[in-house]
Structure formats: structure tokens, C-alpha cells
Write a protein that holds these residues in place. Sequence first.
Motif, PDB file in Angstrom:
ATOM      1  N   ALA A  90     -11.382 -32.794 -25.785  1.00  8.96           N
ATOM      2  CA  ALA A  90     -12.362 -32.181 -26.525  1.00  8.96           C
ATOM      3  C   ALA A  90     -13.623 -32.933 -26.197  1.00  8.96           C
ATOM      4  N   ALA A  91     -13.639 -34.032 -26.348  1.00  8.17           N
ATOM      5  CA  ALA A  91     -14.857 -34.880 -26.314  1.00  8.17           C
ATOM      6  C   ALA A  91     -15.466 -34.883 -24.963  1.00  8.17           C
ATOM      7  N   ALA A  92     -14.538 -34.659 -23.998  1.00  5.99           N
ATOM      8  CA  ALA A  92     -15.303 -34.492 -22.449  1.00  5.99           C
ATOM      9  C   ALA A  92     -16.035 -33.250 -22.210  1.00  5.99           C
ATOM     10  N   LEU A  93     -16.045 -32.357 -23.193  1.00  5.23           N
ATOM     11  CA  LEU A  93     -16.349 -31.029 -22.719  1.00  5.23           C
ATOM     12  C   LEU A  93     -17.851 -30.681 -22.835  1.00  5.23           C
ATOM     13  N   PRO A  94     -18.699 -30.874 -23.815  1.00  5.07           N
ATOM     14  CA  PRO A  94     -19.901 -30.350 -23.892  1.00  5.07           C
ATOM     15  C   PRO A  94     -20.872 -30.655 -22.969  1.00  5.07           C
ATOM     16  N   LEU A  95     -21.352 -31.700 -22.836  1.00  2.16           N
ATOM     17  CA  LEU A  95     -22.351 -32.008 -21.871  1.00  2.16           C
ATOM     18  C   LEU A  95     -22.059 -31.897 -20.336  1.00  2.16           C
ATOM     19  N   GLY A 114     -32.180 -22.095 -12.091  1.00  2.00           N
ATOM     20  CA  GLY A 114     -31.883 -23.142 -13.093  1.00  2.00           C
ATOM     21  C   GLY A 114     -31.148 -22.703 -14.252  1.00  2.00           C
ATOM     22  N   SER A 115     -30.449 -23.848 -14.912  1.00  3.63           N
ATOM     23  CA  SER A 115     -29.622 -23.599 -16.025  1.00  3.63           C
ATOM     24  C   SER A 115     -29.654 -24.684 -16.868  1.00  3.63           C
ATOM     25  N   ASP A 116     -29.791 -24.643 -18.245  1.00  5.81           N
ATOM     26  CA  ASP A 116     -30.209 -25.741 -19.131  1.00  5.81           C
ATOM     27  C   ASP A 116     -29.288 -25.722 -20.271  1.00  5.81           C
ATOM     28  N   GLY A 117     -28.152 -26.657 -20.227  1.00  4.30           N
ATOM     29  CA  GLY A 117     -27.322 -26.804 -21.093  1.00  4.30           C
ATOM     30  C   GLY A 117     -26.100 -26.126 -21.237  1.00  4.30           C
ATOM     31  N   LEU A 172     -24.011 -22.737 -24.382  1.00  2.00           N
ATOM     32  CA  LEU A 172     -24.044 -21.950 -25.737  1.00  2.00           C
ATOM     33  C   LEU A 172     -22.691 -22.486 -26.613  1.00  2.00           C
ATOM     34  N   ARG A 173     -22.800 -22.400 -27.738  1.00  3.22           N
ATOM     35  CA  ARG A 173     -21.367 -22.386 -28.460  1.00  3.22           C
ATOM     36  C   ARG A 173     -20.263 -21.537 -27.882  1.00  3.22           C
ATOM     37  N   GLU A 174     -20.620 -20.483 -27.462  1.00  2.07           N
ATOM     38  CA  GLU A 174     -19.413 -19.579 -26.972  1.00  2.07           C
ATOM     39  C   GLU A 174     -18.900 -20.021 -25.726  1.00  2.07           C
ATOM     40  N   ASP A 175     -19.649 -20.876 -24.866  1.00  2.00           N
ATOM     41  CA  ASP A 175     -19.238 -21.706 -23.783  1.00  2.00           C
ATOM     42  C   ASP A 175     -18.428 -22.665 -23.956  1.00  2.00           C
ATOM     43  N   LEU A 176     -18.470 -23.298 -25.014  1.00  2.32           N
ATOM     44  CA  LEU A 176     -17.479 -24.557 -25.694  1.00  2.32           C
ATOM     45  C   LEU A 176     -16.292 -23.732 -26.080  1.00  2.32           C
ATOM     46  N   GLU A 177     -16.518 -22.785 -26.788  1.00  2.00           N
ATOM     47  CA  GLU A 177     -15.334 -21.954 -27.262  1.00  2.00           C
ATOM     48  C   GLU A 177     -14.351 -21.444 -26.184  1.00  2.00           C
ATOM     49  N   THR A 178     -14.882 -21.060 -25.262  1.00  2.00           N
ATOM     50  CA  THR A 178     -14.243 -20.632 -23.803  1.00  2.00           C
ATOM     51  C   THR A 178     -13.546 -22.065 -23.303  1.00  2.00           C
ATOM     52  N   LEU A 179     -14.190 -22.968 -23.177  1.00  2.00           N
ATOM     53  CA  LEU A 179     -13.729 -24.330 -22.462  1.00  2.00           C
ATOM     54  C   LEU A 179     -12.455 -24.782 -23.270  1.00  2.00           C
ATOM     55  N   LEU A 180     -12.640 -24.651 -24.694  1.00  2.87           N
ATOM     56  CA  LEU A 180     -11.586 -25.264 -25.494  1.00  2.87           C
ATOM     57  C   LEU A 180     -10.450 -24.300 -25.113  1.00  2.87           C
ATOM     58  N   LYS A 181     -10.571 -23.018 -25.265  1.00  2.00           N
ATOM     59  CA  LYS A 181      -9.337 -22.102 -24.750  1.00  2.00           C
ATOM     60  C   LYS A 181      -8.716 -22.270 -23.472  1.00  2.00           C
ATOM     61  N   LEU A 182      -9.549 -22.391 -22.495  1.00  2.00           N
ATOM     62  CA  LEU A 182      -8.928 -22.788 -20.897  1.00  2.00           C
ATOM     63  C   LEU A 182      -8.325 -24.329 -21.203  1.00  2.00           C
ATOM     64  N   VAL A 200     -11.887 -31.510 -34.946  1.00  4.22           N
ATOM     65  CA  VAL A 200     -13.030 -30.669 -34.813  1.00  4.22           C
ATOM     66  C   VAL A 200     -13.902 -31.134 -33.600  1.00  4.22           C
ATOM     67  N   LEU A 201     -14.413 -30.370 -32.894  1.00  2.66           N
ATOM     68  CA  LEU A 201     -15.531 -30.638 -31.637  1.00  2.66           C
ATOM     69  C   LEU A 201     -16.816 -30.412 -32.357  1.00  2.66           C
ATOM     70  N   ILE A 202     -17.619 -31.291 -32.121  1.00  2.00           N
ATOM     71  CA  ILE A 202     -18.896 -30.986 -32.394  1.00  2.00           C
ATOM     72  C   ILE A 202     -20.114 -30.377 -31.356  1.00  2.00           C
ATOM     73  N   ASP A 203     -20.646 -29.410 -31.430  1.00  2.00           N
ATOM     74  CA  ASP A 203     -21.521 -28.897 -30.812  1.00  2.00           C
ATOM     75  C   ASP A 203     -22.884 -29.526 -31.047  1.00  2.00           C
ATOM     76  N   PRO A 204     -23.432 -30.546 -29.882  1.00  2.00           N
ATOM     77  CA  PRO A 204     -24.225 -31.583 -30.215  1.00  2.00           C
ATOM     78  C   PRO A 204     -25.774 -31.032 -30.543  1.00  2.00           C
TER      79      PRO A 204
END
Length: 336
Positions: A132-137, A282-285, A287-297, A86-90
Amino acid sequence: MRAVLTTAHGGREVLKLQGDHPVPIAGPGEVLVRVAATAVNFHDIFTRRGMPGVRIKLPVITGSDIAGTVESVGEGVDARRLGARVLIDPVMRGGDRVGMLGETADGGRAEFLAVHESMLLDIPAAVSFEQAAALPLAYGTAYRMMFTRGQVKEGERVMVLGASGGVGAACVQLARMIGAEVLAFAGNRAKLERLAALGATHVGNYNERPFLDTVKDVYGKPRINGTGGVDVAVNFTGGDTLPATQKCVKMNGRILCCGATAGFDLSLDARYWWTYEHTMIGSDGWLREDLETLLKLVAGGRLAPLIDKVLPLEETAEAERLLEDREVVGKVLIKP
């Protein structure tokens, strides 16, 4: 368990490795994750230094980008979760849970971590824990800024300041992935070579020459008739860089911002804002769906997170030093 605690606000000397920190227990709706990898971010450093207006209960275990394996489950969680990668959305988004792991709650610089089941994303078989751990932030922030907010498109000219860091390198990769042209800036030749290898169309050393001069050489000076300059400028550096950034952007262009690593008290030249009809976004952080898309990419081979170094838990202070001294291109990971 072993864990690195940020015990006070200050320099890297406040990071303490503890060998007998209590193992957390998965409560109702939670799982216990055995941490396989956690990324180091400037956010960890800002938390350690102390951020104006943000109160942190110390000591705290920082580390917000976390991937691992479900070790045990609490009441109400399906036992079939056991052993899941699992990847954790922090970001804690539900009910009375607010804040972020590694800041308002303990994070990933430990062997184990208890989190709510809703924060988990399954890691595809083709994606490693480190990827996976490189992705969220970094990649989550870059993806939302570039596409959800910034609407960067194929064929556009994109300038990225501070392109060698985690978010910057992610912006370069994502822009190139969709066919945009990238002018990436960094502070030394070795970093520029790595950015060119990453796909940057043009590179520039901001220590040797003002970045505005490089933009004019590559694309020409922006004109009211629409010629010259870049379509999009990514500037999360802040400090005194905004006026020069405005002068790089063409008529109807966009300036994207997701932070201000060199200072948030900015000045701007309003003449360029209205005359060239710039849009400042401006953009702040993420969303969960962004991480889902990145994992698929990543799973599909379209994106490979740039990982500079992987260090053991004992070298956490060195990992932070590498970021503070800007000696990396991409991400630094810690493996507890």
C-alpha cells in the motif's frame, strides 16, 4: 516518538534522527496513525535540496507515501475506525487544507502521524502495508498519466525512459497489465534484467547507446506514412532528452510527461511536433479514485508493486542515497 527530520536544505547530512519528538494529537475530524511503512521518493530529496518557488517550513518530517493502523481518533470521528489498516492519500484536498504531507505538513518518517479522516483509504486484507505504501506517488502518478490522461491501450507500443525508478517501473507494469508492448530504458545491465523480468517486451541501455538508435532498431524510424516508431513515449526525465524523444514517436503519437527529474528547462524541435502531429500530454499527480483502483488491482492479484528494499528508520539517509545514486529498481521503503 522516533522521527527523522529534514532540518535544513542541503545534503543528506541535514537528516536528523530524533528519539523524543512529540507525538501528535488527533484533533477534531482527525485520526492518529501508527506508521507501518513509508516510501522514499525523489520528492523527498527535492524537498531536502530545496525546490525553486516552493517554500518549506523547516524542520519538516518528509515521507508522503504512508500506510499504517489507526491508533486513536479525534472528536467527531467514529470510534469504529480504531485498529483500521489504512493508506493515506497525502494530498490535502478539502477546505482550507492545502499542500501535501511530507512537504507542507509533516509526513511518515515517524512512528505516528495525525491526519484528517478524509485522507484515509482502507487497505484490503490481501494487501500488505508495504504494498500500500508503495502506491501513491509512483503508481498513482503513473496510473493517471498512462490511462486517465494518456489513454494507453492494448497493443500499443510504449517507450519508457528512466524505467527503473518508482514511476518508471510502475509505467512498465501498468502498460503490460493492459496488453501494451513496452520498450524500457535504464542505465545498466542489472536494471535491464529486472525490467525484462517485470515484463518489458524490449529493453535498452541508454548509457551504451542513444535510446533513439535502439528505437529505430526495434521498431524502425518513424515515417509520415505511419510506419515505425512508438505510439507512446513516457518522458519524465526532461533535461536535453525531449528532441530525441520526439524522433522516436510515430505519426499521431503521444508524449507523456509527469515531471522532469533531470531539469525542467526543455528544448524541442517544433518541426516534429507539427509534421508528425504529436500530442504532448502533461499529468500532475493522482486523484483518490486512482488510489482506490490501484488497491483493488493489488488485492485482485493483477498488480504487484515492485519493492526493491525495506530499511529501518535509522537508515533513512541510506535510503535517499540509493535513489540519488540510482541503485534501485522500483521502490525503497522505510519502516519506522
